[in-house]
Design a protein around this motif. Structure first.
Motif, short mmCIF file in Angstrom:
data_model
loop_
_atom_site.label_atom_id
_atom_site.label_comp_id
_atom_site.label_asym_id
_atom_site.label_seq_id
_atom_site.Cartn_x
_atom_site.Cartn_y
_atom_site.Cartn_z
N PRO A 45 37.97 47.85 43.95
CA PRO A 45 38.13 49.07 43.17
C PRO A 45 39.24 48.94 42.12
O PRO A 45 40.30 48.40 42.40
N THR A 55 44.50 52.63 41.40
CA THR A 55 43.19 52.56 42.05
C THR A 55 43.06 51.28 42.86
O THR A 55 42.44 51.26 43.92
N CYS A 56 43.68 50.20 42.41
CA CYS A 56 43.57 48.90 43.09
C CYS A 56 44.71 48.64 44.08
O CYS A 56 44.91 47.51 44.52
N GLY A 104 38.04 53.72 47.90
CA GLY A 104 36.96 52.87 48.38
C GLY A 104 37.40 51.86 49.40
O GLY A 104 36.59 51.19 50.01
#
Length: 106
Positions: A45, A55-56, A104
């Motif tokens: 992600p 996000t990562c 995710g």
């Protein structure tokens, strides 16, 4: 006249294990974990890929990385101390194991 050809040294490569997916990929020291994951076809992600959105965000379980510049809002000092890193800004300095902690990856 003697000609010498300078050969560029290939960057060292380390193994990155992504525990959540069970995948192990090769990552050169001049690439980020995210760049290597995308090149290897890993569904990692990310959104900005510049260290601004988190996000990562991933947990560095083993090994060492160096971080490229990033926004403090994406990864603060307390998060760094707790073992978190940004895959888009992390370059391996040894074999590493990460766990996806962002969107995710929970």
């Amino acid at each position: 006249m003697r000609r010498e050809t300078l050969m560029a040294r290939a960057p060292k490569t380390f193994q990155v294990t992504i525990r959540n997916s069970g995948q192990t990929i090769a990552c050169a020291t001049d690439r980020t974990i995210l760049q290597a994951a995308i090149a290897a076809g890993v569904d990692y992600p990310y959104a900005c890929a510049t260290g601004n959105c988190a996000t990562c965000i991933s947990r560095l379980e083993d090994g060492k990385v160096s971080l490229l510049p990033h926004a403090d809002a994406a990864l603060g000092k307390a998060q760094l101390k707790s073992g978190l890193t940004l895959a888009c800004r992390a370059r391996p300095r040894s074999d590493v194991t990460v766990n996806l902690a962002g969107a995710g990856g929970r």
